[in-house]
Design a protein around this motif. Structure first.
Motif, PDB file in Angstrom:
ATOM      1  N   ALA A   1       0.850  -1.195   0.000  1.00 47.69           N
ATOM      2  CA  ALA A   1       0.000   0.000   0.000  1.00 47.69           C
ATOM      3  C   ALA A   1       0.881   1.240   0.000  1.00 47.69           C
ATOM      4  O   ALA A   1       1.737   1.387   0.878  1.00 47.69           O
ATOM      5  CB  ALA A   1      -0.891   0.003   1.236  1.00 47.69           C
ATOM      6  N   VAL A   2       0.679   2.108  -0.967  1.00 45.56           N
ATOM      7  CA  VAL A   2       1.423   3.352  -1.024  1.00 45.56           C
ATOM      8  C   VAL A   2       0.416   4.501  -1.072  1.00 45.56           C
ATOM      9  O   VAL A   2      -0.338   4.636  -2.030  1.00 45.56           O
ATOM     10  CB  VAL A   2       2.368   3.403  -2.242  1.00 45.56           C
ATOM     11  CG1 VAL A   2       3.122   4.717  -2.269  1.00 45.56           C
ATOM     12  CG2 VAL A   2       3.338   2.228  -2.212  1.00 45.56           C
ATOM     13  N   GLY A   3       0.409   5.274  -0.016  1.00 41.97           N
ATOM     14  CA  GLY A   3      -0.519   6.395   0.073  1.00 41.97           C
ATOM     15  C   GLY A   3       0.141   7.709  -0.267  1.00 41.97           C
ATOM     16  O   GLY A   3       1.321   7.908   0.010  1.00 41.97           O
ATOM     17  N   THR A   4      -0.640   8.600  -0.848  1.00 42.32           N
ATOM     18  CA  THR A   4      -0.126   9.946  -1.064  1.00 42.32           C
ATOM     19  C   THR A   4      -0.162  10.725   0.245  1.00 42.32           C
ATOM     20  O   THR A   4       0.438  11.785   0.350  1.00 42.32           O
ATOM     21  CB  THR A   4      -0.943  10.697  -2.139  1.00 42.32           C
ATOM     22  OG1 THR A   4      -2.306  10.782  -1.721  1.00 42.32           O
ATOM     23  CG2 THR A   4      -0.853   9.991  -3.487  1.00 42.32           C
ATOM     24  N   ASN A   5      -0.862  10.173   1.238  1.00 39.34           N
ATOM     25  CA  ASN A   5      -0.883  10.754   2.582  1.00 39.34           C
ATOM     26  C   ASN A   5      -0.995   9.612   3.595  1.00 39.34           C
ATOM     27  O   ASN A   5      -1.312   8.479   3.238  1.00 39.34           O
ATOM     28  CB  ASN A   5      -2.031  11.762   2.725  1.00 39.34           C
ATOM     29  CG  ASN A   5      -3.386  11.102   2.572  1.00 39.34           C
ATOM     30  OD1 ASN A   5      -3.785  10.258   3.383  1.00 39.34           O
ATOM     31  ND2 ASN A   5      -4.106  11.459   1.515  1.00 39.34           N
TER      32      ASN A   5
ATOM     33  N   SER B   1       0.385  -5.999   2.789  1.00 43.67           N
ATOM     34  CA  SER B   1       1.574  -6.621   3.374  1.00 43.67           C
ATOM     35  C   SER B   1       2.477  -5.597   4.050  1.00 43.67           C
ATOM     36  O   SER B   1       3.114  -5.884   5.060  1.00 43.67           O
ATOM     37  CB  SER B   1       2.385  -7.336   2.293  1.00 43.67           C
ATOM     38  OG  SER B   1       1.589  -8.268   1.596  1.00 43.67           O
ATOM     39  N   ALA B   2       2.547  -4.412   3.464  1.00 42.30           N
ATOM     40  CA  ALA B   2       3.381  -3.324   3.990  1.00 42.30           C
ATOM     41  C   ALA B   2       2.841  -2.025   3.422  1.00 42.30           C
ATOM     42  O   ALA B   2       2.020  -2.034   2.503  1.00 42.30           O
ATOM     43  CB  ALA B   2       4.833  -3.528   3.582  1.00 42.30           C
ATOM     44  N   GLY B   3       3.309  -0.919   3.964  1.00 45.60           N
ATOM     45  CA  GLY B   3       2.838   0.367   3.478  1.00 45.60           C
ATOM     46  C   GLY B   3       3.900   1.429   3.575  1.00 45.60           C
ATOM     47  O   GLY B   3       4.824   1.343   4.386  1.00 45.60           O
ATOM     48  N   ALA B   4       3.768   2.439   2.738  1.00 41.85           N
ATOM     49  CA  ALA B   4       4.664   3.580   2.743  1.00 41.85           C
ATOM     50  C   ALA B   4       3.873   4.791   2.267  1.00 41.85           C
ATOM     51  O   ALA B   4       2.814   4.651   1.647  1.00 41.85           O
ATOM     52  CB  ALA B   4       5.858   3.323   1.835  1.00 41.85           C
ATOM     53  N   THR B   5       4.395   5.972   2.566  1.00 45.65           N
ATOM     54  CA  THR B   5       3.660   7.197   2.275  1.00 45.65           C
ATOM     55  C   THR B   5       4.547   8.235   1.595  1.00 45.65           C
ATOM     56  O   THR B   5       5.717   8.372   1.943  1.00 45.65           O
ATOM     57  CB  THR B   5       3.125   7.815   3.588  1.00 45.65           C
ATOM     58  OG1 THR B   5       2.305   6.848   4.248  1.00 45.65           O
ATOM     59  CG2 THR B   5       2.311   9.070   3.334  1.00 45.65           C
ATOM     60  N   GLY B   6       3.969   8.945   0.644  1.00 47.89           N
ATOM     61  CA  GLY B   6       4.616  10.117   0.070  1.00 47.89           C
ATOM     62  C   GLY B   6       5.235   9.914  -1.294  1.00 47.89           C
ATOM     63  O   GLY B   6       5.209   8.837  -1.889  1.00 47.89           O
ATOM     64  N   GLU B   7       5.797  11.022  -1.783  1.00 46.41           N
ATOM     65  CA  GLU B   7       6.335  11.054  -3.136  1.00 46.41           C
ATOM     66  C   GLU B   7       7.434  10.018  -3.353  1.00 46.41           C
ATOM     67  O   GLU B   7       7.403   9.264  -4.333  1.00 46.41           O
ATOM     68  CB  GLU B   7       6.880  12.453  -3.440  1.00 46.41           C
ATOM     69  CG  GLU B   7       7.464  12.574  -4.839  1.00 46.41           C
ATOM     70  CD  GLU B   7       7.964  13.970  -5.120  1.00 46.41           C
ATOM     71  OE1 GLU B   7       7.216  14.735  -5.754  1.00 46.41           O
ATOM     72  OE2 GLU B   7       9.110  14.281  -4.716  1.00 46.41           O
TER      73      GLU B   7
END
Length: 139
Positions: free
Chosen positions: A32-36, A49-55
């Motif tokens: 999951a990659v969120g813009t916020n 499974s994992a996540g990260a945020t931002g550009e």
């Protein structure tokens, strides 16, 4: 097989998709990659499974994905009410990953695919396409 789900704002579209993908037990890792951070948290709660945020997370993940999924606005600089930076849009558009994009009324992009459908319809179609691509890429 790495599936990267990119979403912004509340992350609801990504959350619904991840819930469906997990229920289908597809043989893939879902990042999951969120813009916020709100979007990332919603997608993690759905079972990513994992996540990260931002550009930087979008740029890094798009380059390493086999399949990218998200609203069509992730291809547009300043899409999703300005949350998608030009670098994010370039990374998604330039990625060699298969892209499964969901239409959205909020990004001022109209797709010539017939009458508008409820989000449920588009999520069903995205799941069908994901299953097809996972099978093709793992064959």
């Amino acid at each position: 097989m790495k599936v990267v789900v990119i979403d912004g704002q509340s992350g609801r579209m990504g959350q619904l998709f991840i819930e469906r993908a997990r229920a289908a037990s597809l043989p893939c890792e879902i990042l999951a990659v969120g813009t916020n951070s709100l979007a990332t948290a919603a997608m993690l709660k759905a079972g990513a499974s994992a996540g990260a945020t931002g550009e930087n997370a979008v740029v890094y993940s798009a380059a390493r994905a086999h399949i990218l999924l998200g609203p069509v606005g992730i291809l547009t600089p300043n899409g999703l009410l300005g949350e998608v930076t030009p670098a994010m849009a370039a990374a998604v558009g330039g990625s060699g990953a298969v892209k499964i994009l969901l239409p959205s009324q909020r990004c001022s992009i109209r797709l010539a695919v017939g009458p508008g459908q409820p989000m449920q319809y588009y999520l069903d179609e995205a799941m069908r396409l994901l299953d097809e691509e996972v099978r093709r890429l793992t064959a």
